[in-house]
Write an enzyme that holds these catalytic residues in place. Structure first.
Site, PDB file in Angstrom:
ATOM      1  N   TYR A   1       0.880  -1.165   0.000  1.00 44.20           N
ATOM      2  CA  TYR A   1       0.000   0.000   0.000  1.00 44.20           C
ATOM      3  C   TYR A   1       0.921   1.221   0.000  1.00 44.20           C
ATOM      4  CZ  TYR A   1      -4.778  -1.463   1.687  1.00 44.20           C
ATOM      5  OH  TYR A   1      -6.050  -1.923   1.861  1.00 44.20           O
TER       6      TYR A   1
ATOM      7  N   ASN B   1      -7.200   2.828   3.582  1.00 48.56           N
ATOM      8  CA  ASN B   1      -7.660   2.337   4.907  1.00 48.56           C
ATOM      9  C   ASN B   1      -6.461   2.026   5.793  1.00 48.56           C
ATOM     10  OD1 ASN B   1     -10.435   2.059   5.943  1.00 48.56           O
ATOM     11  ND2 ASN B   1      -9.717   0.068   6.640  1.00 48.56           N
ATOM     12  N   ALA B   2      -6.136   0.732   5.963  1.00 47.03           N
ATOM     13  CA  ALA B   2      -4.858   0.322   6.581  1.00 47.03           C
ATOM     14  C   ALA B   2      -4.633   0.837   7.994  1.00 47.03           C
ATOM     15  CB  ALA B   2      -3.685   0.731   5.681  1.00 47.03           C
ATOM     16  N   GLU B   3      -5.722   1.182   8.714  1.00 50.77           N
ATOM     17  CA  GLU B   3      -5.567   1.659  10.103  1.00 50.77           C
ATOM     18  C   GLU B   3      -4.653   2.886  10.170  1.00 50.77           C
ATOM     19  OE1 GLU B   3      -7.423  -1.285   9.462  1.00 50.77           O
ATOM     20  OE2 GLU B   3      -5.488  -2.259   9.706  1.00 50.77           O
TER      21      GLU B   3
ATOM     22  N   ASN C   1      -9.851   0.872  -2.917  1.00 46.44           N
ATOM     23  CA  ASN C   1      -9.763  -0.222  -1.950  1.00 46.44           C
ATOM     24  C   ASN C   1     -11.131  -0.386  -1.306  1.00 46.44           C
ATOM     25  OD1 ASN C   1      -7.916  -2.081  -0.366  1.00 46.44           O
ATOM     26  ND2 ASN C   1      -8.944  -0.983   1.295  1.00 46.44           N
ATOM     27  N   GLU C   2     -11.704  -1.535  -1.426  1.00 48.71           N
ATOM     28  CA  GLU C   2     -13.016  -1.811  -0.828  1.00 48.71           C
ATOM     29  C   GLU C   2     -14.002  -0.694  -1.181  1.00 48.71           C
ATOM     30  OE1 GLU C   2     -12.089  -2.313   3.358  1.00 48.71           O
ATOM     31  OE2 GLU C   2     -11.794  -4.434   3.045  1.00 48.71           O
TER      32      GLU C   2
ATOM     33  N   TYR D   1     -11.329 -11.482   6.628  1.00 50.99           N
ATOM     34  CA  TYR D   1     -10.690 -11.587   7.945  1.00 50.99           C
ATOM     35  C   TYR D   1     -11.558 -12.497   8.801  1.00 50.99           C
ATOM     36  CZ  TYR D   1      -7.638  -7.942   6.325  1.00 50.99           C
ATOM     37  OH  TYR D   1      -6.695  -7.260   5.599  1.00 50.99           O
TER      38      TYR D   1
ATOM     39  N   GLU E   1      -6.414  -9.341   0.095  1.00 50.59           N
ATOM     40  CA  GLU E   1      -5.943  -9.453   1.478  1.00 50.59           C
ATOM     41  C   GLU E   1      -6.596 -10.668   2.099  1.00 50.59           C
ATOM     42  OE1 GLU E   1      -7.154  -5.864   3.491  1.00 50.59           O
ATOM     43  OE2 GLU E   1      -6.258  -4.621   1.934  1.00 50.59           O
TER      44      GLU E   1
ATOM     45  N   TYR F   1       0.456  -6.297  14.764  1.00 49.53           N
ATOM     46  CA  TYR F   1      -0.625  -7.014  14.094  1.00 49.53           C
ATOM     47  C   TYR F   1      -0.677  -8.494  14.456  1.00 49.53           C
ATOM     48  CZ  TYR F   1      -4.225  -6.681  10.428  1.00 49.53           C
ATOM     49  OH  TYR F   1      -5.416  -6.625   9.739  1.00 49.53           O
TER      50      TYR F   1
HETATM   51  C1  GAL Z   1      -9.274  -4.328   5.146  1.00 46.23           C
HETATM   52  C2  GAL Z   1      -8.681  -3.082   4.505  1.00 46.23           C
HETATM   53  C3  GAL Z   1      -7.255  -2.852   4.978  1.00 46.23           C
HETATM   54  C4  GAL Z   1      -7.156  -2.980   6.471  1.00 46.23           C
HETATM   55  C5  GAL Z   1      -7.737  -4.319   6.898  1.00 46.23           C
HETATM   56  C6  GAL Z   1      -7.742  -4.556   8.371  1.00 46.23           C
HETATM   57  O1  GAL Z   1     -10.633  -4.356   5.053  1.00 46.23           O
HETATM   58  O2  GAL Z   1      -8.684  -3.205   3.112  1.00 46.23           O
HETATM   59  O3  GAL Z   1      -6.814  -1.600   4.558  1.00 46.23           O
HETATM   60  O4  GAL Z   1      -7.849  -1.934   7.057  1.00 46.23           O
HETATM   61  O5  GAL Z   1      -9.059  -4.389   6.517  1.00 46.23           O
HETATM   62  O6  GAL Z   1      -6.481  -4.533   8.900  1.00 46.23           O
END
Ligand code: GAL
Length: 941
Positions: A86, A130-132, A190-191, A242, A275, A342
């Protein structure tokens, strides 16, 4: 003051940190162009199928280009052949039209390193990521736009086009298609969950206009086939998931999903994980990353990544694989604190964790077994135990078969055994396979293994290599479980069991050699004659298998066993040179071509098959602290005439203020960290009512005419962003001219994942009014500007906020602190507000060792204070004593000088007059490894 500013500027221009690996080697000679094509099975590079086993990596969370190479080499060594990057827009752009790609922001160098290390690149520049991250990666200045982000609003569109025009030409220089490097895929957005296909088309067109020639993809949140086809859809469809979610207190085990339902929508293109979960983020006050690592540990990896292999996700990106540090003000406030470890396979200090071995087994499998890259589903194979599901896949060209074995109910954890038919061109067989707990096995059959014929095995393949005179195969299974491997020969071979307990049976009718054993340590079997090249069969339990490294050389891969990490191998004539790391003195065993006579490990001849470990290290105690209190802004006599007048009556912000003037910090150009306000009023009032927007776990303190009225915390519960309080002015404090001083900590801007402009949720004071008076306050505001006149271009826009000490350079090396008072820690504060602590510490760590260093805070958690951590001027995070969970902060080498003096500075904010101060602070060696820098380059094979 002027002198201090000059010092500040000189120090700000400090050299870019160079970690232990040394400078990037010269750019590789570039070659011809390449093709990237695909079908429903996989990508193909120059017509060759490839399984992209990819690791998400964020360069902005590792602020030292020297360490980029270290971490990328570690990924390569553990079997990754790709890295997903990213790109954070905020990291590069302090102001509209201003972009920086130098020093720790040198992504051109990063892409060179990825290529030299031998990793393909998935480039993901957003614009939204995004990516926190603060604002999900948008620069601070984007929060003040009128137009809605992620739409076709003119101001937003002009901004993202500007970002693309700056970052894309750099990415374009490194594309495999053009022979410039190793970038193979490019992600837009992204999303993205709005329905604006024209916006998506414009992103695609902009990428192409900027010279991007590799296939484009998007990362669809949650497997909804959004942007899989039709207007706006890029070339490839990718999605993310996730399955364990993000609460690391979780104790239940998630279930795997069958993703074949995506096939009609994905069509003739490969399945791609943009991801797939590799850990989890953890919020202020959360359980800590070790819990996240356990939640997504080896059992999760085996089950979920195994299922992904079964589902043919031949582009498989694990998010995160190395998380790093959200240093400075980079973190999103709602879901993370400074560490972005993480719970990933590699921890924040770049060490291999207990999650690496299973990943390595899977990575080596997909790298070794080409037949897996093209497989069709044959369906479920019945077995003697219906609770065990056996799924069969076949390569339509070679007819090699793979049996994917797990509990039918993937959350079941019982111990079962099943027998099922294996039907291959070599014949039909009925092996018995154990599934103990939540296990997942991928068993080969009818497979041409180098020059051997593997009829079937109830052990899994980790890897195999052909070494000229012999083949070597490494198979593995769970410790204590039986294994059975059948090989086909033209005539009876000679079997020599060199170690372990293995029985062999020869079936002359079929030409089968059957080996039976229990996985336990390492069994070695040498098989010769029988009409085939000699085979060294290595049968290992899981722990033993993970001590092997598969390392590429110009004449093909070799195996090395023993050390903590093997980074590279080069053979010249009879000499094999290995480079790697050890954590102790231990054995080294090499499986190489017969021509190898001498082995060098890190440039030293290996004797007695042993490689040396690191020398012990000691870190000095932190002593000789200097201290000063520093809240001049609270003093009624403080001169704020140079501050910005806060008098806006309108704002672009979708949230309109409850009182005027607008006091939002971003509206005055102050985007990060702390911001001070001074509100002047005349005459009487009974008190003041204030609301602040801080983000989760934020704080603000209020003084009137120099007297502290209180400190307010924004709570740590999910969704907490603002806090409100009314203070009564103590009797006798007001005069004719009065001043209220307010310090607000902006913990960061929200992400904008829902495309609802959440990143614009205002920060700073949101409302302010006197009670008992109709008088308006007249306000001035002071922070640190992120614009073209950035005070610290090397450390960048997110390094500092607007504390007086930051504006004066207290955090920088060389600041003259001799007039500050000496203190010892722990220290108790006599008053609320900001105090600074400085010390220097000389490190003398061995140059050829990698010793990640952490800073540990130890104190009673009922004491109410927080600290910003500056190392040699770099803001390496925020510690909140009564919130946690982070008590140890990784200080990356390069920022931290390992053979020189370092300046350590803490800016402590105490909430009140009795519980503030600073506890014990110490340096800690978080690991200790021998280390050898790269001296050559190895291109993409
Ligand atoms: C995904 C997003 C990422 C990151 C991840 C959680 O949905 O694309 O940028 O936020 O969640 O770590």
């Amino acid at each position: 003051m002027r002198k201090i500013l000059l010092v500040l500027l000189a120090l700000a221009l400090a050299a870019v940190p160079a970690g232990p690996v040394g400078p990037a080697s010269a750019r590789a000679e570039h070659r011809t162009t390449h093709t990237i094509t695909y079908d429903q099975y996989s990508l193909m590079i120059d017509g060759e199928r490839v399984w992209l086993w990819s690791a998400e990596f964020h360069y902005y969370r590792l602020p030292d280009p020297g360490l980029w190479r270290d971490q990328l080499e570690k990924l390569k060594a553990t079997g990754f052949n790709a890295v997903s990057l990213y790109f954070s827009w905020a990291y590069h752009s302090p102001a509209p039209g201003v972009y920086d790609f130098s020093g720790v922001r040198d992504v051109d160098r990063l892409l060179d390193i990825a290529e030299e290390v031998g990793l393909y690149v998935l480039a993901r520049p957003g614009p939204y990521i995004n990516a926190e991250l603060d604002s999900g990666g948008y620069p601070g200045w984007l929060t003040t736009q009128l137009g809605r982000a992620r739409t076709r609003a003119d101001d937003y569109q002009a901004a993202w086009e500007e970002w693309f025009d700056h970052v894309n030409p750099i990415i374009a220089r490194h594309q495999l298609t053009d022979g410039g490097g190793s970038v193979v895929l490019f992600q837009i957005e992204n999303e993205y969950d709005r329905d604006d296909a024209v916006y998506m088309e414009e992103l695609k067109a902009a990428a192409r206009a900027d010279g991007i020639t590799v296939p484009l993809f998007h990362n669809d949140k949650g497997r909804n086939l959004r942007w899989a086809s039709g207007p706006g859809a890029p070339d490839l469809y990718a999605t993310d998931t996730y399955p364990a979610a993000f609460d690391c207190n979780r104790t239940s085990f998630p279930a795997v999903t069958d993703y074949r339902f995506l096939r009609p929508g994905v069509g003739n293109r490969p399945f791609i994980w943009g991801e797939f979960q590799g850990g989890a983020f953890d919020p202020w006050g959360g359980p800590g990353y070790e819990r996240c690592r356990t939640m997504t540990g080896p059992t999760f990896e085996r089950m979920f990544y195994g299922n992904n292999i079964e589902n043919q996700f031949t582009v498989h990106n694990i998010y995160m694989t190395y998380g790093g540090t959200s240093w400075g003000w980079q973190a999103d406030p709602n879901v993370v604190y400074t560490s972005y470890d993480y719970g990933a396979a590699f921890n924040e200090q770049r060490e291999l964790t207990e999650k690496v071995p299973v990943l390595k087994q899977q990575a080596y499998l997909v790298a070794t077994v080409d037949d897996l890259r093209k497989t069709d589903d044959l369906g479920r194979q019945p077995g003697t135990d219906p609770e065990i599901r056996v799924w069969v896949k076949e390569n339509p060209d070679t007819h090699a078969r793979f049996y994917f074995v797990r509990h039918a109910n993937p959350t079941a954890a019982s111990s079962n055994t099943t027998a099922f038919t294996v039907d291959v061109p070599d014949g039909a067989y009925t092996p018995t396979v154990a599934v103990n707990g939540r296990d997942f096995k991928i068993l080969p059959a009818g497979y041409d293994l180098e020059r051997q014929r593997l009829v079937y095995s109830t052990s899994e393949i980790m890897t195999h290599v052909g070494l000229g005179g012999r083949d070597v195969a490494l198979l593995h299974g769970r410790a204590g479980e039986p294994g059975e491997t059948v090989l086909r020969y033209g005539s009876e071979p000679r079997v020599e069991v060199r170690s372990g307990s293995v029985t062999s049976t020869w079936d002359p009718a079929r030409g089968d050699l059957r080996l039976n054993y229990v996985h336990n340590g390492l069994s070695r079997v040498r098989i010769t004659a029988g009409g085939r090249a000699p085979l060294d069969l290595l049968l290992a339990d899981g722990d033993t298998a993970s001590t092997f490294w598969r390392v590429d050389t110009r004449s093909g891969p070799i195996l090395v066993r023993g050390p903590y990490l093997v980074r590279s191998a080069e053979q010249h004539g009879a000499t094999l040179r290995l480079r790697g790391d050890t954590d102790r003195t231990g054995p080294l065993e090499v499986f190489a071509r017969p021509s190898v006579r001498n082995v060098f490990w890190n440039n030293r001849l290996v004797r007695d098959a042993t490689v040396p470990g690191p020398a012990p290290v000691r870190l000095p105690a932190l002593t000789d602290w200097r201290y000063t209190r520093d809240v001049p802004e609270a003093d009624p006599a403080f001169d704020d005439s140079a501050w910005v007048v806060a008098d806006h009556t309108t704002t672009n912000n979708p949230t309109k203020p409850a009182t005027l003037p607008v006091l939002y910090t971003d509206d005055y150009g102050f985007h990060y960290g702390d911001v001070w306000y001074r509100g002047h009023f005349t005459g009487a009032a009974t008190g003041i009512s204030l609301t602040a927007g801080t983000g989760r776990a934020g704080a603000w303190s209020v003084w009137v005419n120099g007297t502290h009225l209180g400190t307010v915390r924004t709570g740590t519960a999910s969704g907490n962003q603002t806090s409100t309080a009314t203070f009564t002015f103590p009797d006798g404090l007001l005069g004719a001219d009065n001043v209220v001083s307010v310090l607000v900590r902006n913990m960061g801007h929200n992400e904008n994942g829902g495309s609802n402009d959440n990143h614009k949720a205002p920060r700073g004071l949101l409302a302010a009014s006197l009670t008992g008076s109709d008088t308006a306050l007249s306000w001035r505001i002071q922070g640190v500007r992120g614009g073209e006149n950035l005070t610290d271009p090397v450390r960048g826009p997110q390094n500092n906020g607007g504390l007086h000490g930051e504006r004066t350079g207290f955090h920088l090396p060389g600041f003259p602190d001799h007039q500050w008072s000496p203190v010892t820690l722990p220290h108790t504060e006599p008053a609320p507000g900001i105090s600074w602590y400085r010390t220097t510490v000389r490190l003398d760590l061995p140059r050829d060792q990698d010793v990640p260093v952490g800073l540990r805070f130890t104190d009673d958690p009922t004491r109410h204070y927080r600290a910003l951590i500056f190392v040699n001027g770099w803001n390496l995070g925020q510690y909140i004593n009564d919130v946690g969970p982070q008590h140890v902060f990784t200080l990356p080498q390069g920022i931290l000088h390992h053979q020189a003096p370092n300046t350590l500075v803490l800016a402590v904010w105490s909430d009140d007059a009795t519980t503030g101060g600073l506890g014990q602070v110490s340096l800690e060696a978080l690991g200790n490894y021998t280390f050898a820098p790269a001296n050559g380059t190895s291109g993409i094979p």
